[in-house]
Design a protein around this motif. Structure first.
Motif, PDB file in Angstrom:
ATOM      1  N   PHE A  30      20.967-100.184  30.632  1.00  0.00           N
ATOM      2  CA  PHE A  30      22.184-100.983  30.431  1.00  0.00           C
ATOM      3  C   PHE A  30      21.772-102.413  30.071  1.00  0.00           C
ATOM      4  O   PHE A  30      20.620-102.800  30.287  1.00  0.00           O
ATOM      5  CB  PHE A  30      23.041-101.001  31.709  1.00  0.00           C
ATOM      6  CG  PHE A  30      23.554 -99.642  32.099  1.00  0.00           C
ATOM      7  CD1 PHE A  30      24.595 -99.044  31.401  1.00  0.00           C
ATOM      8  CD2 PHE A  30      22.969 -98.940  33.133  1.00  0.00           C
ATOM      9  CE1 PHE A  30      25.041 -97.777  31.741  1.00  0.00           C
ATOM     10  CE2 PHE A  30      23.413 -97.673  33.483  1.00  0.00           C
ATOM     11  CZ  PHE A  30      24.456 -97.089  32.780  1.00  0.00           C
ATOM     12  N   GLY A  51      23.868-107.103  34.251  1.00  0.00           N
ATOM     13  CA  GLY A  51      24.782-106.186  34.941  1.00  0.00           C
ATOM     14  C   GLY A  51      24.214-105.718  36.269  1.00  0.00           C
ATOM     15  O   GLY A  51      23.145-106.183  36.696  1.00  0.00           O
ATOM     16  N   PRO A  52      24.911-104.801  36.937  1.00  0.00           N
ATOM     17  CA  PRO A  52      24.486-104.375  38.273  1.00  0.00           C
ATOM     18  C   PRO A  52      23.154-103.648  38.313  1.00  0.00           C
ATOM     19  O   PRO A  52      22.329-103.898  39.202  1.00  0.00           O
ATOM     20  CB  PRO A  52      25.617-103.448  38.727  1.00  0.00           C
ATOM     21  CG  PRO A  52      26.350-103.060  37.492  1.00  0.00           C
ATOM     22  CD  PRO A  52      26.181-104.178  36.521  1.00  0.00           C
ATOM     23  N   THR A  53      22.895-102.754  37.362  1.00  0.00           N
ATOM     24  CA  THR A  53      21.637-102.009  37.373  1.00  0.00           C
ATOM     25  C   THR A  53      20.483-102.964  37.104  1.00  0.00           C
ATOM     26  O   THR A  53      19.414-102.879  37.710  1.00  0.00           O
ATOM     27  CB  THR A  53      21.675-100.884  36.317  1.00  0.00           C
ATOM     28  OG1 THR A  53      22.963-100.273  36.357  1.00  0.00           O
ATOM     29  CG2 THR A  53      20.623 -99.831  36.581  1.00  0.00           C
ATOM     30  N   HIS A 112      21.117 -94.804  37.442  1.00  0.00           N
ATOM     31  CA  HIS A 112      21.968 -94.505  38.590  1.00  0.00           C
ATOM     32  C   HIS A 112      22.617 -93.132  38.476  1.00  0.00           C
ATOM     33  O   HIS A 112      22.135 -92.262  37.739  1.00  0.00           O
ATOM     34  CB  HIS A 112      22.972 -95.635  38.800  1.00  0.00           C
ATOM     35  CG  HIS A 112      23.908 -95.873  37.635  1.00  0.00           C
ATOM     36  ND1 HIS A 112      24.390 -94.882  36.829  1.00  0.00           N
ATOM     37  CD2 HIS A 112      24.451 -97.012  37.148  1.00  0.00           C
ATOM     38  CE1 HIS A 112      25.199 -95.386  35.922  1.00  0.00           C
ATOM     39  NE2 HIS A 112      25.238 -96.690  36.083  1.00  0.00           N
ATOM     40  N   ALA A 148      30.832 -99.251  30.760  1.00  0.00           N
ATOM     41  CA  ALA A 148      29.521 -99.337  30.095  1.00  0.00           C
ATOM     42  C   ALA A 148      29.213 -98.057  29.313  1.00  0.00           C
ATOM     43  O   ALA A 148      28.073 -97.662  29.191  1.00  0.00           O
ATOM     44  CB  ALA A 148      28.438 -99.622  31.129  1.00  0.00           C
ATOM     45  N   ALA A 192      28.627 -93.860  32.367  1.00  0.00           N
ATOM     46  CA  ALA A 192      28.263 -95.008  33.218  1.00  0.00           C
ATOM     47  C   ALA A 192      29.095 -94.959  34.506  1.00  0.00           C
ATOM     48  O   ALA A 192      30.146 -94.312  34.562  1.00  0.00           O
ATOM     49  CB  ALA A 192      28.506 -96.308  32.473  1.00  0.00           C
ATOM     50  N   ALA A 193      28.626 -95.669  35.510  1.00  0.00           N
ATOM     51  CA  ALA A 193      29.331 -95.702  36.786  1.00  0.00           C
ATOM     52  C   ALA A 193      30.728 -96.277  36.611  1.00  0.00           C
ATOM     53  O   ALA A 193      31.706 -95.801  37.196  1.00  0.00           O
ATOM     54  CB  ALA A 193      28.532 -96.542  37.768  1.00  0.00           C
ATOM     55  N   SER A 194      30.814 -97.310  35.786  1.00  0.00           N
ATOM     56  CA  SER A 194      32.106 -97.958  35.535  1.00  0.00           C
ATOM     57  C   SER A 194      33.065 -96.993  34.827  1.00  0.00           C
ATOM     58  O   SER A 194      34.273 -97.027  35.054  1.00  0.00           O
ATOM     59  CB  SER A 194      31.879 -99.197  34.670  1.00  0.00           C
ATOM     60  OG  SER A 194      30.982 -98.902  33.624  1.00  0.00           O
ATOM     61  N   GLY A 239      26.820-102.421  28.773  1.00  0.00           N
ATOM     62  CA  GLY A 239      26.530-102.620  30.195  1.00  0.00           C
ATOM     63  C   GLY A 239      27.671-103.447  30.741  1.00  0.00           C
ATOM     64  O   GLY A 239      28.416-104.082  29.969  1.00  0.00           O
ATOM     65  N   THR A 240      27.819-103.471  32.057  1.00  0.00           N
ATOM     66  CA  THR A 240      28.939-104.238  32.587  1.00  0.00           C
ATOM     67  C   THR A 240      28.578-105.715  32.779  1.00  0.00           C
ATOM     68  O   THR A 240      29.403-106.483  33.243  1.00  0.00           O
ATOM     69  CB  THR A 240      29.479-103.597  33.881  1.00  0.00           C
ATOM     70  OG1 THR A 240      28.379-103.291  34.743  1.00  0.00           O
ATOM     71  CG2 THR A 240      30.244-102.330  33.565  1.00  0.00           C
ATOM     72  N   GLY A 241      27.349-106.094  32.402  1.00  0.00           N
ATOM     73  CA  GLY A 241      26.997-107.522  32.324  1.00  0.00           C
ATOM     74  C   GLY A 241      27.861-108.170  31.243  1.00  0.00           C
ATOM     75  O   GLY A 241      28.656-109.087  31.517  1.00  0.00           O
ATOM     76  N   GLN A 286      30.200-102.163  40.253  1.00  0.00           N
ATOM     77  CA  GLN A 286      29.465-102.250  41.510  1.00  0.00           C
ATOM     78  C   GLN A 286      29.488-103.654  42.105  1.00  0.00           C
ATOM     79  O   GLN A 286      29.524-104.646  41.374  1.00  0.00           O
ATOM     80  CB  GLN A 286      28.024-101.805  41.250  1.00  0.00           C
ATOM     81  CG  GLN A 286      27.970-100.360  40.783  1.00  0.00           C
ATOM     82  CD  GLN A 286      26.634-100.019  40.177  1.00  0.00           C
ATOM     83  OE1 GLN A 286      25.628-100.031  40.858  1.00  0.00           O
ATOM     84  NE2 GLN A 286      26.622 -99.702  38.905  1.00  0.00           N
TER      85      GLN A 286
HETATM   86  N1  ASP Z   1      25.717 -99.709  36.029  1.00  0.00           N
HETATM   87  C1  ASP Z   1      26.786-100.155  35.207  1.00  0.00           C
HETATM   88  C2  ASP Z   1      27.766 -99.099  34.947  1.00  0.00           C
HETATM   89  O1  ASP Z   1      27.454 -97.938  35.028  1.00  0.00           O
HETATM   90  C3  ASP Z   1      26.338-100.685  33.922  1.00  0.00           C
HETATM   91  C4  ASP Z   1      25.374-101.765  34.020  1.00  0.00           C
HETATM   92  O2  ASP Z   1      24.484-101.729  34.851  1.00  0.00           O
HETATM   93  O3  ASP Z   1      25.490-102.688  33.219  1.00  0.00           O
HETATM   94  O4  ASP Z   1      28.848 -99.402  34.599  1.00  0.00           O
END
Ligand code: ASP
Length: 325
Positions: A37, A41-43, A93, A157, A161-163, A185-187, A204
């Motif tokens: 990603f 972002g979170p990852t 993830h 993302a 993706a988790a989102s 990515g969610t960044g 996340q």
């Molecule tokens: N982990 C985030 C998601 O799945 C994406 C990211 O890490 O930017 O949404």
């Protein structure tokens, strides 16, 4: 002929010696962890903290390379095809398990293309929105989303993706599809949420906690059974009337299939050390998460998790009949 056999035997012996000498000195150069990603972002956040601590333990630089796109499958494919020498790793993830069904043709075989290093962490999700979105609480957000379903936008993302999963859970819980906007990515999605270009995101705590605490975005719910210490004022989805919308995002560290066992064993040990590093423990806590316990930061635990999660999500995704390709 004898000479040739002897020469081959010598070469083979030399190979073995060379290999074990290399294994003993592993790592002797920079290790790269691919994050599937975008940066920020979170990852990415989780990986950078772990990489820094692993670097101290391994005595070599551990750098992060962001390869975003297609819900994490672009980066995973890159690592599946990378040289299996212990110098290219993947930190991915839950999407590693869901993409195995969401994508009917992946360029890698999820269960057989990687060596397992260990589980890293399990992160709660939060349902958040741009600061000036009208609804004051989750109940009114549901009404608002239903009334404006063609214009309310939900960032994610990419599929898998988790989102994306969490956004789907929300739309399923309220029985209303909304307009989704995919990012790498969610960044970068967070940047747009802060700028007001997109309305909602389910992401996340490792990406949202600081923004919620700073009041730069609005939080409607956490997806855990109980409220979080770092966000005591944010109700659970259950409290907010969306019982069942609970999800936590587990992360694992992988290496390409065929990576020498000595290298993966060293990496597992280093991951376990990193997850006890005081800075990692403290920063994870600030971000609403905890490092996986040592018993989970093992190849066996990660393999078992991936297998069980693929089995868990497969029927759910198949029943929904929505695929990424
Ligand atoms: N982990 C985030 C998601 O799945 C994406 C990211 O890490 O930017 O949404």
């Amino acid at each position: 002929m004898k000479k040739l056999t002897a020469a081959l035997a010598a070469a083979a012996a030399f190979g073995v010696v060379a290999f074990s000498a290399e294994a003993q000195t592993y790592p002797d150069r920079t290790v790269t962890i691919v994050v599937p990603f975008a940066a920020g972002g979170p990852t990415d956040t989780v990986t950078r903290l772990v990489a820094e601590a692993m670097s101290k333990d391994l005595g070599q630089q551990v750098i992060v390379e962001n390869v975003g796109g297609a819900g994490g499958t672009t980066g995973a494919a890159q690592v599946a095809n990378a040289e299996a020498d212990g110098y290219t790793l993947l930190l991915h993830h839950i999407g590693m398990s869901t993409s195995a069904t969401l994508y009917r043709s992946l360029p890698y075989d999820t269960l057989n293309a990687f060596e397992y290093v260990g589980l890293v962490t399990e992160v709660p999700m939060t349902l958040v929105a741009r600061k000036d979105l009208e609804p004051a609480d989750l109940k009114s957000l549901v009404e608002y989303a239903k009334a404006n379903k063609d214009t309310v936008t939900v960032a994610n993302a990419g599929i898998g993706a988790a989102s994306h999963l969490c956004g789907m859970l929300f739309m399923t819980a309220i029985g209303t599809p909304l307009v989704t906007v995919p990012y790498k990515g969610t960044g970068p999605a967070m940047t747009d949420l802060l700028g007001g270009q997109v309305d909602i995101m389910c992401d996340q705590t490792t990406n949202t906690t600081k923004q919620i605490q700073g009041g730069t975005i609005k939080a409607y719910a956490v997806t855990t059974a109980a409220r979080l210490d770092v966000l005591p004022d944010v109700p659970t989805t259950d409290e907010g009337g969306l019982a069942g919308m609970q999800v936590a995002i587990w992360h694992g560290l992988y290496a390409p299939k065929g990576t020498p066992a000595e290298a993966t064993a060293r990496l597992t040990k280093s991951l376990q050390v990193a997850l006890k590093d005081p800075n990692v423990v403290a920063r994870f806590a600030e971000l609403g998460t905890t490092p996986s316990p040592e018993a989970d930061a093992t190849p066996e635990a990660l393999k078992a998790k991936l297998e069980s999660e693929i089995a868990r999500w497969k029927p759910i995704i198949e029943a929904a009949g929505q695929y990424a390709d």
